[in-house]
Design a protein around this motif. Structure first.
Motif, PDB file in Angstrom:
ATOM      1  N   GLU A 100     -72.697  26.777 -11.024  1.00 34.52           N
ATOM      2  CA  GLU A 100     -72.951  28.214 -11.045  1.00 34.52           C
ATOM      3  C   GLU A 100     -71.616  28.927 -10.857  1.00 34.52           C
ATOM      4  O   GLU A 100     -70.605  28.298 -10.533  1.00 34.52           O
ATOM      5  CB  GLU A 100     -73.933  28.565  -9.917  1.00 34.52           C
ATOM      6  N   GLN A 103     -67.675  32.131  -7.382  1.00 29.78           N
ATOM      7  CA  GLN A 103     -67.061  33.165  -6.552  1.00 29.78           C
ATOM      8  C   GLN A 103     -67.939  33.624  -5.385  1.00 29.78           C
ATOM      9  O   GLN A 103     -69.148  33.404  -5.363  1.00 29.78           O
ATOM     10  CB  GLN A 103     -66.717  34.375  -7.420  1.00 29.78           C
ATOM     11  N   ASP A 104     -67.288  34.300  -4.424  1.00 27.41           N
ATOM     12  CA  ASP A 104     -67.987  34.988  -3.349  1.00 27.41           C
ATOM     13  C   ASP A 104     -68.432  36.361  -3.832  1.00 27.41           C
ATOM     14  O   ASP A 104     -67.911  36.896  -4.823  1.00 27.41           O
ATOM     15  CB  ASP A 104     -67.062  35.166  -2.138  1.00 27.41           C
ATOM     16  N   VAL A 105     -69.391  36.927  -3.106  1.00 31.39           N
ATOM     17  CA  VAL A 105     -69.857  38.281  -3.422  1.00 31.39           C
ATOM     18  C   VAL A 105     -69.905  39.114  -2.146  1.00 31.39           C
ATOM     19  O   VAL A 105     -70.032  38.578  -1.035  1.00 31.39           O
ATOM     20  CB  VAL A 105     -71.257  38.277  -4.080  1.00 31.39           C
ATOM     21  N   PHE A 169     -71.941  33.557  -4.432  1.00 32.94           N
ATOM     22  CA  PHE A 169     -72.806  34.033  -5.517  1.00 32.94           C
ATOM     23  C   PHE A 169     -73.926  33.041  -5.807  1.00 32.94           C
ATOM     24  O   PHE A 169     -75.076  33.446  -6.026  1.00 32.94           O
ATOM     25  CB  PHE A 169     -71.980  34.245  -6.796  1.00 32.94           C
ATOM     26  N   LYS A 173     -77.855  34.079  -6.017  1.00 34.07           N
ATOM     27  CA  LYS A 173     -78.590  34.042  -7.285  1.00 34.07           C
ATOM     28  C   LYS A 173     -79.781  33.105  -7.209  1.00 34.07           C
ATOM     29  O   LYS A 173     -80.889  33.451  -7.645  1.00 34.07           O
ATOM     30  CB  LYS A 173     -77.666  33.614  -8.421  1.00 34.07           C
ATOM     31  N   VAL A 178     -79.821  38.662  -6.557  1.00 32.86           N
ATOM     32  CA  VAL A 178     -78.723  39.171  -7.385  1.00 32.86           C
ATOM     33  C   VAL A 178     -78.649  40.695  -7.358  1.00 32.86           C
ATOM     34  O   VAL A 178     -77.556  41.279  -7.364  1.00 32.86           O
ATOM     35  CB  VAL A 178     -78.858  38.660  -8.834  1.00 32.86           C
ATOM     36  N   ILE A 181     -76.291  42.446  -4.858  1.00 28.74           N
ATOM     37  CA  ILE A 181     -74.838  42.279  -4.927  1.00 28.74           C
ATOM     38  C   ILE A 181     -74.147  43.595  -5.248  1.00 28.74           C
ATOM     39  O   ILE A 181     -74.509  44.283  -6.203  1.00 28.74           O
ATOM     40  CB  ILE A 181     -74.469  41.214  -5.982  1.00 28.74           C
ATOM     41  N   ILE A 184     -69.018  41.129  -7.307  1.00 31.15           N
ATOM     42  CA  ILE A 184     -68.597  39.738  -7.444  1.00 31.15           C
ATOM     43  C   ILE A 184     -67.088  39.759  -7.237  1.00 31.15           C
ATOM     44  O   ILE A 184     -66.352  40.367  -8.005  1.00 31.15           O
ATOM     45  CB  ILE A 184     -68.972  39.162  -8.821  1.00 31.15           C
TER      46      ILE A 184
END
Length: 326
Positions: A100, A103-105, A169, A173, A178, A181, A184
């Motif tokens: 997936e 990255q961090d969010v 993330f 998700k 999602v 958020i 991103i």
């Protein structure tokens, strides 16, 4: 083999991952009956202490690995970022599934981004990796400890009236959040954890039948990326939780590996990258010897990147952090 016993933690995210692996296997071998076995780990039992203070490798994996070695389960499903960089005796990776977004969010009730957060905003996270990079990026932010699953952290964010929380993330998700958020976060601002976004399947090293089953669900691209990242971590890792980040990305016939070591207070950040060429047919590495050689190539690149950061001064940071735990 008629029944395949799959071990996992009992959190919603862990169950999602286990069911995801089960679906992938069933789609290719519908004759198998897959049984999901839930196992509680030390990390699941200690929820009121920051992970860095526990200072224990394998917090979310050891009990599951013990069941695997005792032959009470046939495979173990983990978030790749929870796996120690060096697996225990008799254990091996059997597969890594398609990754997936790694990255961090930022999740913020007010819809802030890291750039628009007000001066002195309060952000929840328990990750030393995130804390160090946030302090380097926004030293004015107030950071508070925040553990628990995605739902728990979002609830605490509202209850404690925080300005935001930082999460991966992938977990957000997979659990259906999602829409919550706000941003991103670009890897240029916060580099992800080793293996973030990847689901790993661990097996007994000598279990050839299970290894053969998992071969069909293994994602070559993710295997190469996480091999580089885990080699980077293994080269650096001491005996404690440290602010280390690494992300490898396969693009066309190249692998770009970015690595970072930071001081706990964000005052020093050592960051570098390396790019290597892959065989043009890397997506079709069906020949075992060719594939092994390619994996060795990316591992060596990850180790080399770690060594360059150590030479640049990251080694002193790691020694100082280790000293705090003595």
């Amino acid at each position: 083999m008629q029944v395949l016993r799959l071990g996992t933690r009992g959190s919603k995210l862990a169950i999602w991952q286990a069911e995801y692996v089960a679906r992938q296997i069933s789609a290719r071998m519908p004759e198998l009956n897959i049984e999901i076995v839930i196992i509680k780990t030390k990390g699941d039992k200690i929820l009121d202490v920051p992970l860095a203070q526990i200072g224990d490798k394998g917090l979310f994996t050891r009990e599951i690995e013990n069941e695997l070695l005792a032959n009470r389960i046939d495979l173990a499903v983990h978030s790749m970022k929870d796996l120690p960089s060096v697996l225990g005796e008799g254990l091996a990776l059997g597969a890594v599934l398609k990754r997936e977004i790694p990255q961090d969010v930022l999740i913020s009730p007010q819809g802030y981004t890291l750039q628009t957060l007000p001066q002195g905003a309060v952000i929840g996270t328990s990750s030393l990796r995130r804390i160090a990079q946030l302090k380097a990026l926004r030293p004015d932010l107030e950071l508070v400890n925040m553990r628990g699953n995605v739902e728990t952290r979002i609830r605490k964010m509202h209850e404690e009236q925080l300005d935001g929380i930082i999460l991966a993330f992938a977990g957000v998700k997979r659990l259906g959040f999602v829409d919550s958020i706000s941003q991103i976060i670009p890897v240029e601002q916060i580099l992800p954890a080793v293996g973030q976004g990847a689901v790993a399947v661990e097996i007994r090293r000598d279990d050839v039948p299970v290894r053969s089953i998992l071969e069909s669900i293994n994602d070559t691209e993710c295997w190469l990326e996480t091999s580089a990242e885990r080699a980077f971590l293994a080269e650096l890792e001491g005996g404690c939780q440290v602010p280390i980040a690494c992300l490898a990305r396969v693009t066309e016939s190249k692998v770009l590996i970015e690595g970072l070591v930071a001081a706990l207070d964000g005052s020093q950040v050592y960051k570098d990258s390396v790019e290597i060429e892959l065989p043009l047919d890397y997506e079709f590495l069906t020949d075992f010897s060719v594939r092994q050689a390619t994996v060795r190539q990316v591992k060596e690149a990850g180790q080399g990147l770690a060594a360059s950061l150590l030479r640049a001064g990251a080694g002193q940071i790691l020694e100082e952090i280790k000293g705090l735990g003595d």
